[in-house]
Design an enzyme around this catalytic site. Sequence first.
Site, PDB file in Angstrom:
ATOM      1  N   LYS A  44       0.848  -1.197   0.000  1.00 23.06           N
ATOM      2  CA  LYS A  44       0.000   0.000   0.000  1.00 23.06           C
ATOM      3  C   LYS A  44       0.884   1.248   0.000  1.00 23.06           C
ATOM      4  CE  LYS A  44      -3.817  -2.316   2.411  1.00 23.06           C
ATOM      5  NZ  LYS A  44      -4.754  -2.281   3.555  1.00 23.06           N
ATOM      6  N   LYS A  60      -5.146   6.382   1.912  1.00 26.89           N
ATOM      7  CA  LYS A  60      -5.589   6.316   3.313  1.00 26.89           C
ATOM      8  C   LYS A  60      -4.417   6.428   4.276  1.00 26.89           C
ATOM      9  CE  LYS A  60      -4.192   1.917   4.226  1.00 26.89           C
ATOM     10  NZ  LYS A  60      -3.627   1.312   5.454  1.00 26.89           N
ATOM     11  N   ASP A  97     -11.030   0.857   4.841  1.00 34.35           N
ATOM     12  CA  ASP A  97      -9.623   0.963   5.220  1.00 34.35           C
ATOM     13  C   ASP A  97      -9.320   2.336   5.807  1.00 34.35           C
ATOM     14  OD1 ASP A  97      -7.074  -0.015   5.528  1.00 34.35           O
ATOM     15  OD2 ASP A  97      -6.510   0.150   3.433  1.00 34.35           O
ATOM     16  N   GLU A 155       4.081   3.972   5.587  1.00 39.41           N
ATOM     17  CA  GLU A 155       4.105   4.238   4.153  1.00 39.41           C
ATOM     18  C   GLU A 155       3.645   5.653   3.801  1.00 39.41           C
ATOM     19  OE1 GLU A 155       5.211   2.590   1.646  1.00 39.41           O
ATOM     20  OE2 GLU A 155       4.991   0.427   1.875  1.00 39.41           O
TER      21      GLU A 155
END
Length: 331
Positions: free
Chosen positions: A106, A191, A244, A281
């Site tokens: 992600k 997200k 999410d 991330e």
Amino acid sequence: MGAVAVMGAGAWGTAFALRCLASGENVALWARDPGAADDLATTRRNERYLPGVELPAHLAISSDPEAVLASADLVVLAIPSVGLAEQLAAWGAAVPAVATLASLTKGLDASGGRFASQVIIETLAADPDRVVAVSGPNLAEEIARGQPSAAVAACPDLRRAERVRDAVMGPSLRVYTNTDRIGVEVGGVVKNVLAIVAGAAHGLGYGDNTAAFLMTRGLAEMTRLGVALGAEPLTFQGLAGVGDLVATCTSSRSRNRTVGERLGRGERLADITASMGSVAEGIRSAPLLAALAARHGVDMPMVDAVVAVTRDDADVGAIGERLLARPARSE
């Protein structure tokens, strides 16, 4: 059932391997570091990432990528975006030519701002229809412990998505399928950045109204970018979008929310990242997302705010005031 190779023994990779094992698959887990692989195989614990979670004796664990990949018909890539291209270049030739490739990554590739599916396709010269993106409210520790959760597996070839679904779905994890891979990947990347904003608001002492406002407007940013890239708008109303987003923005287990919260409390980013044992991330993705949005003419003020704080050392409180001072507009 077939053979599953999970490449990456972090929290999410290990949790995914456990759920595949529980579904009756033959599973091999690859750890990059030989010492870590030996420790996992000996102790049957992954204390660094999933403390207290037992690894069953029939889960094969190795640091030899060729051995793990040898007979796999499903290869699960659970590698952070920063190392994905490098690892694929190192052992990608050993990936079976017909295997389904499932990405749990992600984040965006630092060298070109590519989504994980693009990195996989280009590095392995793989048929795009082999690559499945997996996302959703997937806090690894809860999934590893068998707490109820859900995910989505997306691929232009629905049969490939169904192979991933059948490999990992079980009593505690429900998996849905669709064909909107780009939408699922956009949700998984954006997200993380939005969770930094939500965490910062909490660290600054703001309450539930602020959290709801930020998540709702963040969802609008996510959807705008996704649609500009060819995604289906409804994808962002599902598990890979709002699902999410809520989990990552509200959970104390979220690495990205934790980064934001500590920034909001006045800590320096360098100190925060030095003290964390795993990748957030959103820090890496924010400037890459901002550049991608600019290329497509998409307005993403919250993403821009994270760039200002994490790259340009802007004051967190001042960024909040700037967001609220934006010109009035229709929703």
